[in-house]
Structure formats: C-alpha cells, structure tokens
Motif scaffolding. Structure first.
Motif, PDB file in Angstrom:
ATOM      1  N   LEU A 119       5.959  -6.917  -7.190  1.00 22.75           N
ATOM      2  CA  LEU A 119       6.286  -6.079  -8.338  1.00 22.75           C
ATOM      3  C   LEU A 119       5.780  -4.675  -8.041  1.00 22.75           C
ATOM      4  CD1 LEU A 119       7.153  -6.105 -11.505  1.00 22.75           C
ATOM      5  CD2 LEU A 119       4.683  -6.105 -11.879  1.00 22.75           C
ATOM      6  N   GLY A 120       6.650  -3.679  -8.116  1.00 22.94           N
ATOM      7  CA  GLY A 120       6.208  -2.330  -7.809  1.00 22.94           C
ATOM      8  C   GLY A 120       7.167  -1.291  -8.349  1.00 22.94           C
ATOM      9  N   TYR A 121       6.670  -0.073  -8.446  1.00 18.40           N
ATOM     10  CA  TYR A 121       7.519   1.059  -8.822  1.00 18.40           C
ATOM     11  C   TYR A 121       8.144   1.664  -7.574  1.00 18.40           C
ATOM     12  CZ  TYR A 121       8.867   5.853  -9.763  1.00 18.40           C
ATOM     13  OH  TYR A 121       9.578   7.026  -9.805  1.00 18.40           O
ATOM     14  N   GLY A 122       9.447   1.929  -7.628  1.00 19.23           N
ATOM     15  CA  GLY A 122      10.101   2.678  -6.562  1.00 19.23           C
ATOM     16  C   GLY A 122      10.613   1.849  -5.409  1.00 19.23           C
ATOM     17  N   HIS A 123      10.743   0.519  -5.576  1.00 12.93           N
ATOM     18  CA  HIS A 123      11.425  -0.257  -4.524  1.00 12.93           C
ATOM     19  C   HIS A 123      12.751   0.418  -4.154  1.00 12.93           C
ATOM     20  CE1 HIS A 123       8.691  -3.570  -4.330  1.00 12.93           C
ATOM     21  NE2 HIS A 123       9.059  -4.188  -5.450  1.00 12.93           N
TER      22      HIS A 123
ATOM     23  N   LYS B 289      -0.987  -0.072  -9.120  1.00 10.12           N
ATOM     24  CA  LYS B 289      -0.588  -0.502  -7.788  1.00 10.12           C
ATOM     25  C   LYS B 289       0.493  -1.571  -7.842  1.00 10.12           C
ATOM     26  CE  LYS B 289      -5.156   0.388  -5.774  1.00 10.12           C
ATOM     27  NZ  LYS B 289      -6.307  -0.221  -5.045  1.00 10.12           N
ATOM     28  N   ALA B 290       1.205  -1.702  -6.731  1.00  5.37           N
ATOM     29  CA  ALA B 290       2.126  -2.829  -6.563  1.00  5.37           C
ATOM     30  C   ALA B 290       1.322  -4.115  -6.541  1.00  5.37           C
ATOM     31  CB  ALA B 290       2.914  -2.669  -5.267  1.00  5.37           C
ATOM     32  N   ARG B 291       1.913  -5.183  -7.092  1.00  5.54           N
ATOM     33  CA  ARG B 291       1.207  -6.460  -7.206  1.00  5.54           C
ATOM     34  C   ARG B 291       2.053  -7.602  -6.669  1.00  5.54           C
ATOM     35  NH1 ARG B 291      -2.361  -6.421 -11.663  1.00  5.54           N
ATOM     36  NH2 ARG B 291      -2.923  -8.549 -11.012  1.00  5.54           N
TER      37      ARG B 291
ATOM     38  N   LYS C  44       0.835  -1.209   0.000  1.00  2.00           N
ATOM     39  CA  LYS C  44       0.000   0.000   0.000  1.00  2.00           C
ATOM     40  C   LYS C  44       0.862   1.248   0.000  1.00  2.00           C
ATOM     41  CE  LYS C  44      -3.992   2.137   2.259  1.00  2.00           C
ATOM     42  NZ  LYS C  44      -3.495   3.508   2.041  1.00  2.00           N
ATOM     43  N   TYR C  45       1.942   1.217   0.769  1.00  2.84           N
ATOM     44  CA  TYR C  45       2.849   2.370   0.867  1.00  2.84           C
ATOM     45  C   TYR C  45       3.426   2.730  -0.503  1.00  2.84           C
ATOM     46  CZ  TYR C  45       7.096   4.975   2.231  1.00  2.84           C
ATOM     47  OH  TYR C  45       8.107   5.908   2.354  1.00  2.84           O
ATOM     48  N   ILE C  46       3.980   1.765  -1.223  1.00  2.00           N
ATOM     49  CA  ILE C  46       4.584   2.130  -2.512  1.00  2.00           C
ATOM     50  C   ILE C  46       3.539   2.344  -3.603  1.00  2.00           C
ATOM     51  CG2 ILE C  46       6.887   1.211  -2.121  1.00  2.00           C
ATOM     52  CD1 ILE C  46       6.084  -1.175  -3.890  1.00  2.00           C
ATOM     53  N   SER C  47       2.328   1.824  -3.402  1.00  2.00           N
ATOM     54  CA  SER C  47       1.253   2.109  -4.354  1.00  2.00           C
ATOM     55  C   SER C  47       0.769   3.543  -4.207  1.00  2.00           C
ATOM     56  CB  SER C  47       0.088   1.144  -4.136  1.00  2.00           C
ATOM     57  OG  SER C  47       0.457  -0.184  -4.416  1.00  2.00           O
TER      58      SER C  47
ATOM     59  N   SER D  69      -2.706  14.321  -8.966  1.00  3.20           N
ATOM     60  CA  SER D  69      -2.519  12.879  -9.180  1.00  3.20           C
ATOM     61  C   SER D  69      -3.496  12.453 -10.263  1.00  3.20           C
ATOM     62  CB  SER D  69      -2.764  12.089  -7.893  1.00  3.20           C
ATOM     63  OG  SER D  69      -2.637  10.696  -8.140  1.00  3.20           O
ATOM     64  N   ILE D  70      -2.969  12.105 -11.410  1.00  4.37           N
ATOM     65  CA  ILE D  70      -3.787  11.683 -12.543  1.00  4.37           C
ATOM     66  C   ILE D  70      -3.283  10.323 -13.018  1.00  4.37           C
ATOM     67  CG2 ILE D  70      -4.550  12.238 -14.894  1.00  4.37           C
ATOM     68  CD1 ILE D  70      -3.844  15.179 -14.306  1.00  4.37           C
ATOM     69  N   GLY D  71      -4.165   9.326 -13.001  1.00  3.20           N
ATOM     70  CA  GLY D  71      -3.800   8.033 -13.554  1.00  3.20           C
ATOM     71  C   GLY D  71      -3.783   6.894 -12.560  1.00  3.20           C
ATOM     72  N   GLU D  72      -4.094   7.148 -11.295  1.00  4.12           N
ATOM     73  CA  GLU D  72      -4.047   6.089 -10.287  1.00  4.12           C
ATOM     74  C   GLU D  72      -5.430   5.521  -9.953  1.00  4.12           C
ATOM     75  OE1 GLU D  72      -1.385   4.758  -9.627  1.00  4.12           O
ATOM     76  OE2 GLU D  72       0.158   6.264  -9.976  1.00  4.12           O
ATOM     77  N   ASP D  73      -6.438   6.378  -9.912  1.00  5.37           N
ATOM     78  CA  ASP D  73      -7.797   5.886  -9.689  1.00  5.37           C
ATOM     79  C   ASP D  73      -8.235   5.082 -10.904  1.00  5.37           C
ATOM     80  OD1 ASP D  73     -10.939   6.342  -9.991  1.00  5.37           O
ATOM     81  OD2 ASP D  73     -10.437   6.537  -7.865  1.00  5.37           O
ATOM     82  N   GLU D  74      -9.000   4.012 -10.662  1.00  2.00           N
ATOM     83  CA  GLU D  74      -9.402   3.142 -11.775  1.00  2.00           C
ATOM     84  C   GLU D  74     -10.255   3.870 -12.810  1.00  2.00           C
ATOM     85  OE1 GLU D  74     -13.341   1.061  -9.683  1.00  2.00           O
ATOM     86  OE2 GLU D  74     -11.514  -0.094 -10.004  1.00  2.00           O
ATOM     87  N   ASN D  75     -10.857   5.000 -12.431  1.00  2.00           N
ATOM     88  CA  ASN D  75     -11.648   5.791 -13.378  1.00  2.00           C
ATOM     89  C   ASN D  75     -10.839   6.899 -14.043  1.00  2.00           C
ATOM     90  OD1 ASN D  75     -14.142   4.394 -12.886  1.00  2.00           O
ATOM     91  ND2 ASN D  75     -14.251   5.457 -10.910  1.00  2.00           N
TER      92      ASN D  75
END
Length: 458
Positions: free
Chosen positions: A252-256, A240-242, A26-29, A155-161
């Motif tokens: 798998l995540g961005y910014g480890h 999100k991280a998966r 959740k933190y890195i997401s 923040s644009i692009g993170e919400d599923e909508n």
C-alpha cells in the motif's frame, strides 16, 4: 488466464523478491514528488557509475560502449543512457515511465485566515476523486525559491515528530444535503482547502493565526509569505508505504502510478553492465496533465539529449538522429487496472489484468473506440512474447476496462510519432489515482525481470 507468478518460486527465491521490494517501499516512501524522484534516481544511477552528460560535453569526452551517462531535465525528469556495442543509428531500447502522480498543489497565493483558522488554497493535479482526499493525514513537499535564487527544500509531515495537515469533511450528522450530491460534487475543487493552524500570535489583532504561521515559517524555513509566489509545494498523503495483506504479498503506497514503473525500469537498467543496443531509461514529468511543458514528454528534451549523446559518440548528424529514433523500440511503462472482485462489472474478464500474474502488456489504451490510443503492431507484440518466454518472465495482456466503460492514456503515442515500435506495459493496481494505491510484490519483481529482458534482447 496465465498461471499465478507466485507459484513458480521456491521459499529462498521468495525471500529475494520480498527483499527487493523493500527497496521499492523506501523509494516511494521517500520520493513523493517528481523532484524527489529525479534526485533519488540520479543518486542511485551515480552509485552504479553513471555520469552527468553535461560533464562529458564540457570535457569534450567521447562516449563508447559500456559508458553510462544521465541528463537531468530541470530537476523534474532524467534520461539515463547505457551505451551499447552497436552503432546508435541502429536504434535504442527504451524504457519510459512518468514520475508525477495525482496530488494537490498549493496555489501561488495560498495562505489565508478564516474564522481563526490558517488555511491553504489548493488546485488539484491530475485525475482524482476529490472526496478521497478529505480527513486524511497529509504532508507538504516541495521547494520555495527566493528572489535571490536560494532554493529551500520543504518536507512537513513525514518525520514521526512532524505535524501533519489535512482537509476537513462535514460530519455525518449534518450531511443530509451533501449526501444527496453526485460523487463528482460531494467535495468541490475550491473546497479542498488545507487546515494549516489555529493558534493566534500573541499581541496580534488582525489575522493573528496567519501571523503565527508566518512567524514559524520564517523561523524554521527562512521564507516570507511573498515567497509562496515562486514556490512549488505539493500536498500528498503523509506516511510510509506499508505491507498490505496478512501475507504481506502487496504494498500500500502513494504514487504507485507511475513510480512503480519508474523504479522497476530504473533498476532493470542499473543491473546491466553491457548491452548490444544502447539502452535508455526515460523518467518524465507531467504525464497526468497531458505530458505538456518543458518537463513533459512532449518537450524536445529527449530528442535534444539523444542528439547530444550521439554527438559525444561521434555519430551525430540530423539524419542519423532521425534514423536512430525510427529504429528504436520502446516499452511505455505505465500502470494498468487490476481486476477487483468488489467492482467486477467494469471489466471484461478474459481481457482484464490480474494481480499476481506479472507484467501487463496493453496493445492499446485510449477510450471508446480506441480514441487517443497507441495501437502497437502485432509484429512487435510477437517479438516481446518471444523475449518474455525465453527469459521465463510471467506476463499478461489486458485492456483498461470494458469497451465503453472508460479508458486512459500514457506517453506511448508521443514516442510513436518518431515512427518507432512502442507498446504500453506496466503493473496492475487497485485504487489507481487514489491517495493510497495497492500493488503486488510479485508483479514488481516480474516487471523488473521483463524490463531487463527487453533491454538485453529487443
């Protein structure tokens, strides 16, 4: 090679480890910029009873053993102190990590129209393989600061909508010339242009697509094109991280790099209520570009904050500050390269880090002849071995690839200038500096336990 850390836990313990890693996911997401990491880090710290050092100073309060304070560095870094029982002049136990990650930054005048596409100019930040950033769903995170001082969080692009943005690539059918280029030139830095829109604004003749984008930005976010000049907007992978692997053993995540060390360091300190030596968790910006600037480790923020904390504890004088820093011990917590069977040739196997084998200690980093490294003392390494073994922490030692293969650096050498004991430590990754990196859940757990052991016993 040390035994795989997974093997020492039973089923119930593994459930606890997997649950712990959900917090990290959740933190890195949620935290994809240094500003977001700082805000969330402070939120977590306050939930554990940490107070703003500025309030302590303003109220002329005295700090004593067990008190918890934090100092915010311009919203892009934070230092957290758990006051110990011993005088601070005896030194601190410090966990240091960075919260910036490789990315693309929007230029100050980014928006333009080209053949009925609205586009955004970028300048990449940190060491990246530029070709990895095309054809991915990307998000925009950051702040826009208007002339009157109003701060707009974006923040644009993170919400599923939400819509996402991206960078196009050349279709393979027409890529004959492109495919002959070196990997460093397949995608040029000036070609990392983000596609932002393609629909024209009704009634507009010139740059109608750009005009439509500006209309939307004004309506939804209340800022004008000129406000880009005083904005910091980062282009990062969307999503999100998966869990990674059929067994869900990895993330798998961005910014480890290096938020995986920032989170584990932060949580290790949060779990402690009492320490002998004052413990510090130091989360900094700008490591990926040399630790420069007011929010990088080379600034005076840390030293100044130490002086303020010692003053609030009634221990300040210039000599005491110098002695406290000299007597300190630090884990410079940054990621390492995990052995990858797809690219085995870059490693010298018996000195490589392996996923699942716990916290990594790198006596030295640097490159080609240890250039630019912090080479930790053998005495400090021996002390850490004793601490980790006494607390049943799984750890390993490693270097970053073969001797002449490459290398890298951390903030370790900067803190070592105070004459304190410093060693690099962290978690081994696959895909380091790629948009999506991979880490082992068991290593995340072991790192947290190792950092906690260090704060208690060093």
């Amino acid at each position: 090679m040390r035994e795989n850390a997974w093997k020492k836990y039973d089923e119930k313990q593994l459930e606890e480890i997997f649950a712990y890693c959900e917090g990290y996911k959740k933190y890195i997401s949620d935290c994809k910029t240094e500003r977001e990491c700082t805000t969330e880090g402070i939120r977590i710290a306050e939930s554990y009873g940490y107070r703003n050092l500025e309030d302590v100073i303003k109220n002329n309060e005295t700090l004593k053993a067990g008190d918890k304070v934090y100092a915010n560095n311009m919203g892009k870094g934070v230092a957290l102190f758990l006051i110990g029982k011993e005088p601070m002049v005896n030194g601190f136990n410090i966990l240091g990590a960075h919260i910036d990650s490789p990315r693309l930054d929007l230029k100050q005048n980014p928006l333009y129209e080209d053949k009925e596409f609205a586009m955004l100019d970028t300048h990449y930040y940190g060491g990246i393989k530029k070709y990895q950033w095309v054809t991915l769903p990307l998000a925009l995170h950051g702040v826009v600061v208007k002339k009157d001082g109003t701060v707009i969080n974006l923040s644009i692009g993170e919400d599923e909508n939400d819509p996402v943005v991206g960078i196009s690539d050349l279709l393979v059918h027409l890529a004959g010339d492109q495919m002959q280029k070196k990997a460093t030139n397949v995608i040029e830095g000036e070609d990392l242009n983000v596609t932002f829109g393609s629909m024209p604004l009704a009634g507009e003749e010139k740059d109608a697509v750009k005009a439509n984008i500006l209309k939307m930005l004004k309506e939804k976010y209340d800022f004008e094109e000129d406000d880009f000049v005083s904005a910091e907007i980062e282009v990062v992978p969307a999503g999100k991280a998966r869990d990674y692997g059929l067994d869900r053993s990895m993330i798998l995540g961005y910014g480890h790099d290096d938020r995986i060390c920032a989170y584990t360091s932060l949580m290790a300190q949060m779990e402690l209520e009492s320490v002998d030596r004052t413990s510090i968790c130091l989360l900094v910006d700008k490591e990926e570009v040399g630790s420069i600037g007011a929010t990088g480790q080379q600034s005076k923020f840390f030293e100044n904050t130490v002086a303020e904390v010692m003053n609030c504890a009634g221990e300040y004088n210039e000599l005491n500050v110098r002695r406290a820093l000299k007597n300190s011990k630090m884990l410079s917590s940054d990621v390492s390269a995990a052995y990858d069977p797809n690219y085995a040739s870059v490693n010298e196997e018996k000195n490589a880090a392996f996923m699942g084998h716990g916290l990594v200690f790198a006596k030295y980093t640097g490159s080609r002849g240890k250039g630019g490294c912090n080479d930790a003392n053998a005495e400090f390494m021996a002390e850490l071995r004793n601490i980790m073994d006494s607390e049943n922490v799984t750890y390993q030692t490693a270097e970053l690839g073969k001797v002449d293969q490459g290398g890298g650096g951390t903030i370790a050498f900067i803190l070592a200038q105070y004459n304190m004991e410093v060693i690099d430590s962290g978690i081994a990754l696959h895909n380091m500096h790629a948009p999506w990196e991979v880490a082992s859940k068991i290593d995340i757990w072991e790192a947290t336990q190792g950092y906690k052991a260090f704060l208690k016993k060093a």
